[in-house]
Design a protein around this motif. Structure first.
Motif, PDB file in Angstrom:
ATOM      1  N   GLY A 156     -34.576  44.792  -1.539  1.00 60.28           N
ATOM      2  CA  GLY A 156     -36.028  45.027  -0.686  1.00 60.28           C
ATOM      3  C   GLY A 156     -35.375  45.198   0.623  1.00 60.28           C
ATOM      4  O   GLY A 156     -36.829  45.503   1.570  1.00 60.28           O
ATOM      5  N   GLU A 162     -31.382  54.421   5.697  1.00 60.42           N
ATOM      6  CA  GLU A 162     -30.169  55.321   5.176  1.00 60.42           C
ATOM      7  C   GLU A 162     -30.198  57.030   5.523  1.00 60.42           C
ATOM      8  O   GLU A 162     -29.790  57.414   4.415  1.00 60.42           O
ATOM      9  N   GLY A 214     -31.420  47.440  -3.705  1.00 61.04           N
ATOM     10  CA  GLY A 214     -32.284  46.532  -4.462  1.00 61.04           C
ATOM     11  C   GLY A 214     -32.803  45.275  -4.032  1.00 61.04           C
ATOM     12  O   GLY A 214     -33.807  44.246  -4.728  1.00 61.04           O
ATOM     13  N   PRO A 226     -27.168  44.795  -0.109  1.00 55.88           N
ATOM     14  CA  PRO A 226     -26.839  45.915  -1.552  1.00 55.88           C
ATOM     15  C   PRO A 226     -28.076  46.455  -2.673  1.00 55.88           C
ATOM     16  O   PRO A 226     -29.220  45.954  -1.620  1.00 55.88           O
ATOM     17  N   SER A 246     -36.078  48.942   1.867  1.00 62.35           N
ATOM     18  CA  SER A 246     -36.957  50.017   2.298  1.00 62.35           C
ATOM     19  C   SER A 246     -37.981  48.743   2.041  1.00 62.35           C
ATOM     20  O   SER A 246     -38.864  49.931   3.045  1.00 62.35           O
ATOM     21  N   HIS A 296     -26.941  50.317   2.986  1.00 65.86           N
ATOM     22  CA  HIS A 296     -26.295  49.035   2.125  1.00 65.86           C
ATOM     23  C   HIS A 296     -24.655  49.396   2.608  1.00 65.86           C
ATOM     24  O   HIS A 296     -23.567  48.873   2.242  1.00 65.86           O
TER      25      HIS A 296
HETATM   26  N1  LIG Z   1     -43.270  50.691  -6.359  1.00 62.66           N
HETATM   27  C1  LIG Z   1     -42.809  49.624  -6.741  1.00 62.66           C
HETATM   28  N2  LIG Z   1     -42.931  49.356  -8.492  1.00 62.66           N
HETATM   29  C2  LIG Z   1     -42.107  48.371  -8.868  1.00 62.66           C
HETATM   30  N3  LIG Z   1     -40.932  47.629  -8.465  1.00 62.66           N
HETATM   31  C3  LIG Z   1     -40.339  47.985  -6.742  1.00 62.66           C
HETATM   32  C4  LIG Z   1     -41.209  49.350  -6.226  1.00 62.66           C
HETATM   33  N4  LIG Z   1     -40.807  49.463  -4.728  1.00 62.66           N
HETATM   34  C5  LIG Z   1     -39.863  48.743  -4.992  1.00 62.66           C
HETATM   35  N5  LIG Z   1     -39.475  47.897  -5.970  1.00 62.66           N
HETATM   36  C6  LIG Z   1     -38.541  46.944  -6.678  1.00 62.66           C
HETATM   37  O1  LIG Z   1     -37.970  45.968  -5.559  1.00 62.66           O
HETATM   38  C7  LIG Z   1     -36.454  45.966  -5.132  1.00 62.66           C
HETATM   39  C8  LIG Z   1     -36.689  46.124  -3.725  1.00 62.66           C
HETATM   40  O2  LIG Z   1     -36.940  47.349  -3.447  1.00 62.66           O
HETATM   41  P1  LIG Z   1     -36.466  48.288  -2.190  1.00 62.66           P
HETATM   42  O3  LIG Z   1     -35.861  50.021  -2.700  1.00 62.66           O
HETATM   43  O4  LIG Z   1     -36.734  47.672  -1.080  1.00 62.66           O
HETATM   44  O5  LIG Z   1     -34.453  48.205  -2.231  1.00 62.66           O
HETATM   45  P2  LIG Z   1     -33.173  48.569  -1.187  1.00 62.66           P
HETATM   46  O6  LIG Z   1     -32.825  46.970  -0.606  1.00 62.66           O
HETATM   47  O7  LIG Z   1     -33.953  49.738  -0.348  1.00 62.66           O
HETATM   48  O8  LIG Z   1     -32.978  48.865  -2.498  1.00 62.66           O
HETATM   49  P3  LIG Z   1     -31.154  50.271  -2.045  1.00 62.66           P
HETATM   50  O9  LIG Z   1     -30.316  50.097  -1.115  1.00 62.66           O
HETATM   51  O10 LIG Z   1     -30.783  50.988  -3.566  1.00 62.66           O
HETATM   52  O11 LIG Z   1     -32.453  51.874  -1.320  1.00 62.66           O
HETATM   53  C9  LIG Z   1     -36.467  46.622  -6.333  1.00 62.66           C
HETATM   54  O12 LIG Z   1     -35.256  45.455  -7.538  1.00 62.66           O
HETATM   55  C10 LIG Z   1     -36.989  46.982  -7.166  1.00 62.66           C
HETATM   56  O13 LIG Z   1     -37.039  47.671  -8.582  1.00 62.66           O
END
Ligand SMILES: Nc1ncnc2c1ncn2[C@@H]1O[C@H](COP(=O)(O)OP(=O)(O)OP(=O)(O)O)[C@@H](O)[C@H]1O
Ligand SMILES: [Mg+2]
Lengths: 361, 264
Positions: free
Chosen positions: A42, A160, A40, A38, A44, A193
């Motif tokens: 982690g 994505e 957020g 889902p 990316s 996702h």
């Molecule tokens: N530069 C940053 N500063 C602070 N928090 C961050 C930063 N980058 C990511 N996060 C936090 O780390 C967590 C993981 O982020 P990530 O971008 O890896 O999510 P994701 O799985 O790729 O989600 P999405 O599907 O929405 O892209 C999130 O809660 C996000 O808020």
């Protein structure tokens, strides 16, 4: 075989927020691996750490046997396809694809050959001189893919990349992407996702939740034998039957679900009397009929809702005590069910059992 | 369908608008008209028309030299201001920079300080560091004045730049410098070009700073000012008309470029 990518106890925190929590993952060369989870969770962040755009708070990342944890992005042999493509707007399609090759110091002739070869792979030969702004979404997608593939990376990272496309094109690109991966034999690490996308393309799916790996395996296993309630819910549609163990002997456990006795295969578990379990029952594993089935688990119910979905009709059936089961039938079979009162039956071996302690997330 | 109720105020507004345009254009039109007058003094009626004044201006060595001098100063200060302004803008959008608001405020200050104050303080500054008045001092003054405009234009463009673009360049093997010159700079290109033309116009047009910082060599505005003091003549009108037409053309071109860049 030596893994091409290896995450060893990798953590990443932003202040107090843990984005990636003790990630251990190794990827074999030539595989299509998908990080699924889902928003957020982690995904990316993990990908960007492998690309060199984030430094892990702790842990080690290996690429083709070399420790790259602190190597800058321009010095590692991985390339990313970005979600918004990030094509250079002032450069033609050919120039975009040539960018990585020029920086590798290839001579013009070799660059030209490689660019034509790649453009041919995605049938964009006639678009070499166009600017990105003059391309359709799908074409931009292909150019971004070819630009990242051009320098021949050890791993191709895709964050994505299909999410900006409409549904039809997305499906088409999924197939094309998989075909390109097979043709080039590259290792692809894909982030999404969208569970359907993951099931369609992957050799291996890594399900992530809250910065941790929830389960990892091939699409069949993840769909057929989810290891946790989270995975069962996230991948495909599912009925989760919270049951109490009556008795258990070898491959057969008798369970009480909602006042009905059902049987299931507890897998490797040895459940004790009175223990709670979740039974994962996929909608398509349920057989609907007007008459009572002769064997297997069965329950009488009343159709509460029918939703026509084209190639099937989805039924919500109330089976007493307010419990609903989601099931599906072929549209032409709906008439044979007679009325609203029907029987639902399923074979015990089509279900998977998840212990209750893994359920809470 | 026209709304009859709102037509009254609308007509009034339109009338005011045209009156305003007339008020803006009338002095300029008069000035241009007089430059074609075949007589030695600036007054109505015009009577005979001639292009002699233009011919005279084009042979006026003083005028040509002042033009050249102004262009040289404009080119030098524009180059300096563009480099400095771009650098400051990059600094402001960079990751992990503290006090970016303060940097931005400081960079913009010269644009809002009254020209007179700015000129006096620059004069005090150069005499404090023992810098002679003259070309270098003028270039310095014009640069300080032009930097804010470059910063604002570069910043606007930088903020609209997808941040993945630089990441993509880095990913494909570019180090920071290569990524800047091959991706960021071309992306900034149209905005910078617009900013540069604006700098040139600011510099050519500047009187107060030049007056305080200049030496004996007159720039274009200084020359025209000196000539006006010596008495009005259609020759001055011709000079001013040339300057007007050239700067207006350049200004419109700059507007065209930045507009096209914005719609990309
Ligand atoms: N530069 C940053 N500063 C602070 N928090 C961050 C930063 N980058 C990511 N996060 C936090 O780390 C967590 C993981 O982020 P990530 O971008 O890896 O999510 P994701 O799985 O790729 O989600 P999405 O599907 O929405 O892209 C999130 O809660 C996000 O808020
Ligand atoms: Mg993401």
């Amino acid at each position: 075989m030596e893994p091409v990518v290896q995450f060893d106890n990798v953590n990443k925190s932003y202040g107090k927020h843990v984005a990636v929590d003790n990630l251990n993952l190794s990827i074999e060369p030539g595989k299509f691996v998908t990080l699924l989870g889902p928003s957020g969770c982690g995904k990316s962040t993990s990908l960007r750490m492998l690309g060199g755009f984030e430094t892990p708070t702790s842990g080690r990342i290996m690429l083709s046997g070399k420790d790259v944890t602190r190597v800058p992005p321009n010095k590692r042999n991985v390339n990313i396809v970005f979600q918004d493509y990030a094509l250079f707007p002032h450069m033609s399609v050919a120039k975009n694809i040539a960018f990585g090759l020029e920086l590798k110091g290839f001579d013009n002739q070799r660059i030209h050959r490689r660019v034509s070869e790649l453009l041919e792979l995605v049938q964009l030969q006639d678009y070499a001189t166009r600017l990105p702004a003059e391309l359709s979404g799908g074409q931009r997608q292909r150019v971004a893919l070819m630009r990242a593939l051009a320098p021949d990376p050890d791993v191709l990272l895709l964050d994505e990349p299909l999410s900006a496309l409409d549904a039809k094109l997305r499906q088409q690109m999924q197939i094309e992407l998989k075909a390109i991966q097979e043709k080039t034999g590259k290792t692809f690490m894909f982030v999404t996702h969208d569970q359907e996308e993951a099931l369609t393309m992957s050799d291996t799916i890594v399900v992530m939740n809250k910065g941790r790996i929830e389960q990892m395996g091939d699409p069949n296993t993840l769909y057929g034998r989810p290891g946790s309630v989270f995975v069962a819910n996230f991948i495909g549609e599912t009925n989760l039957l919270r049951s109490t163990v009556i008795s258990s002997e070898g491959d057969v456990a008798a369970l009480n679900w909602n006042g009905i006795t059902i049987t299931a295969n507890p897998g490797g578990l040895t459940p004790r009397h009175g223990e709670h379990l979740y039974v994962v029952l996929r909608p398509e594993a349920i057989h609907c009929s007007a008459a009572e089935p002769v064997s297997g688990n069965r329950v009488k119910g009343k159709i509460r809702q029918r939703v026509f979905k084209g190639n099937h009709t989805s039924l919500m059936v109330e089976v007493g005590g307010g419990a609903l089961l989601n099931t599906l039938v072929h549209p032409s079979d709906v008439a044979q069910l007679g009325g609203e009162d029907i029987w639902l039956g399923w074979k015990p071996e089509t279900t998977t059992v998840i212990p209750d302690r893994h359920a809470h997330n | 369908m026209r709304n009859t109720v709102s037509d009254g105020p609308r007509t009034t507004l339109t009338a005011f608008y045209w009156a305003f345009i007339l008020y803006l254009l009338l002095p300029l039109t008069l000035m241009m008209a007089m430059s074609f007058k075949d007589a030695n003094f600036v007054a109505f009626p015009i009577g005979d028309w001639t292009l002699d004044w233009y011919a005279k201006v084009m042979q006026d060595k003083q005028f040509l030299e002042a033009c050249l001098y102004s262009i040289m100063i404009a080119a030098a200060s524009t180059l300096a201001a563009t480099t400095l302004g771009t650098w400051i803008a990059m600094l402001i959008v960079a990751d992990g920079i503290r006090g970016r608001t303060i940097i931005f405020a400081l960079a913009c200050l010269p644009a809002v300080v009254p020209g007179m104050i700015s000129a006096i303080s620059l004069r005090i500054f150069i005499s404090t560091i023992d810098m002679p008045t003259g070309t270098a001092a003028i270039i310095l003054g014009h640069t300080v004045h032009a930097v804010p405009f470059v910063v604002v234009m570069a910043l606007t463009r930088l903020r609209s730049m997808p941040r993945n673009l630089v990441d993509a360049a880095r990913d494909l093997g570019a180090d920071g410098v290569v990524a800047f010159f091959r991706v960021t700079l071309p992306y900034l290109g149209p905005a910078l070009l617009g900013g540069m033309i604006f700098c040139v116009l600011l510099s050519i047009d500047d009187f107060v700073r030049t007056f305080f910082l200049g030496g004996y060599r007159p720039t274009l505005p200084m020359l025209i000012f000196a000539k006006v003091q010596g008495g009005m003549s259609p020759e001055i009108n011709a000079m001013a008309t040339i300057v007007l037409v050239v700067t207006a053309a350049v200004g419109l071109y700059a507007e065209f470029i930045t507009r096209r860049a914005r719609t990309r």
